[in-house]
Motif scaffolding. Structure first.
Motif, short mmCIF file in Angstrom:
data_model
loop_
_atom_site.label_atom_id
_atom_site.label_comp_id
_atom_site.label_asym_id
_atom_site.label_seq_id
_atom_site.Cartn_x
_atom_site.Cartn_y
_atom_site.Cartn_z
N UNK A 69 0.83 -1.21 0.00
CA UNK A 69 0.00 0.00 0.00
C UNK A 69 0.87 1.27 0.00
N UNK A 70 1.98 1.18 0.72
CA UNK A 70 2.88 2.34 0.77
C UNK A 70 3.49 2.62 -0.61
N UNK A 71 3.76 1.55 -1.34
CA UNK A 71 4.28 1.73 -2.71
C UNK A 71 3.18 2.34 -3.57
N UNK A 72 1.95 1.81 -3.40
CA UNK A 72 0.82 2.33 -4.18
C UNK A 72 0.53 3.79 -3.83
N UNK A 73 0.82 4.13 -2.57
CA UNK A 73 0.57 5.49 -2.09
C UNK A 73 1.39 6.52 -2.87
N UNK A 74 2.50 6.08 -3.41
CA UNK A 74 3.37 7.00 -4.16
C UNK A 74 2.68 7.50 -5.42
N UNK A 75 1.81 6.63 -5.99
CA UNK A 75 1.11 7.02 -7.21
C UNK A 75 -0.33 6.50 -7.16
N UNK A 78 -2.54 5.76 -10.38
CA UNK A 78 -2.14 4.58 -11.16
C UNK A 78 -2.45 3.28 -10.41
N UNK A 79 -2.48 3.38 -9.07
CA UNK A 79 -2.62 2.17 -8.26
C UNK A 79 -4.05 1.86 -7.86
N UNK A 80 -4.99 2.66 -8.34
CA UNK A 80 -6.38 2.52 -7.87
C UNK A 80 -6.92 1.10 -7.97
N UNK A 81 -6.67 0.46 -9.12
CA UNK A 81 -7.20 -0.89 -9.33
C UNK A 81 -6.59 -1.88 -8.32
N UNK A 82 -5.27 -1.78 -8.13
CA UNK A 82 -4.58 -2.69 -7.20
C UNK A 82 -5.06 -2.47 -5.77
N UNK A 83 -5.24 -1.20 -5.41
CA UNK A 83 -5.70 -0.89 -4.05
C UNK A 83 -7.10 -1.44 -3.84
N UNK A 86 -6.94 -5.27 -3.45
CA UNK A 86 -6.39 -5.61 -2.13
C UNK A 86 -7.44 -5.38 -1.04
N UNK A 87 -8.16 -4.28 -1.16
CA UNK A 87 -9.17 -3.93 -0.17
C UNK A 87 -10.37 -4.88 -0.25
N UNK A 88 -10.72 -5.27 -1.47
CA UNK A 88 -11.83 -6.24 -1.63
C UNK A 88 -11.47 -7.56 -0.98
N UNK A 89 -10.21 -7.98 -1.16
CA UNK A 89 -9.72 -9.22 -0.56
C UNK A 89 -9.80 -9.13 0.97
#
Lengths: 139, 70
Positions: A69-75, A78-83, A86-89
């Motif tokens: 999440x911290x890596x995704x936080x950088x962008x 771009x990371x919306x789908x991955x976040x 991960x949150x759905x999981x």
């Protein structure tokens, strides 16, 4: 821009000094800068990162997931789908856990009620003590 | 003889089976049915009574259930 010693950060965040050092060791926090004497000096950015970690932990994310999440936080854009994935999981895990807890709550309620109505012995102990329970049934 | 067995005998019906379940031995099954206390009466897998009903109430419920199945 503030610079904070480890004791100040523990006061601000409630995290222990050991935890702060551990987060740095597992790279949840990038290497914290040090002064001439080698003492750690945390920046506002480090504090913000720690707050993010704490909030994510409250949402039941593991440290490994928080690292992602911290890596995704950088962008974030771009990371919306991955976040989202991960949150759905995480939501699915929590719902499964909730179902298990509901069953456990009902089981405990039933045992308490059986115990209250029991004239001899203790149904709670009997259900925990499977051998004793089986022997009793065979009699 | 339990109340329900008594009623089944009185009603002289042969398409109803009565089974007594020890909830301690079958706690998972009991919880799955929604039983939180005993006595409880389940009809066709559905928890109907969460306490002992009167004989008249149980009789009416069984009759209604059997009529709906016809």
């Amino acid at each position: 821009m503030g610079k904070y010693r480890i004791s100040g950060v523990t006061q601000q965040t409630g995290l222990s000094a050991d935890t702060l050092r551990y987060y740095e060791k597992i790279e949840l926090l990038p290497s914290v800068s040090r002064n001439a004497s080698g003492v750690r000096e945390y920046s506002d950015k480090d504090i913000s990162r720690l707050r993010f970690i704490q909030r994510a932990q409250k949402m039941n994310f593991t440290l490994t997931e928080i690292k992602d999440l911290l890596t995704m936080r950088e962008n974030p854009q771009k990371a919306r789908k991955s976040v989202r994935l991960l949150t759905q999981q995480k939501l699915k895990e929590i719902e499964e856990h909730l179902e298990e807890l509901t069953t456990l709550r009902n089981e405990l309620t039933l045992l308490i009620n059986l115990c209250g109505a029991s004239k001899d012995g203790c149904p709670i102990i009997d259900s925990l003590d499977e051998t004793k329970s089986k022997n009793k049934r065979q009699k | 003889m339990t109340l329900i067995e008594e009623i089944i005998t009185e009603m002289a019906i042969d398409n109803v089976q009565c089974r007594k379940v020890d909830v301690l031995e079958n706690i998972d099954y009991a919880v799955q049915l929604g039983i939180l206390a005993t006595p409880a009466i389940v009809i066709n897998g559905k928890l109907i009574f969460t306490s002992l009903p009167t004989k008249a109430k149980l009789l009416t419920t069984l009759q209604d259930y059997l009529n709906s199945k016809r």
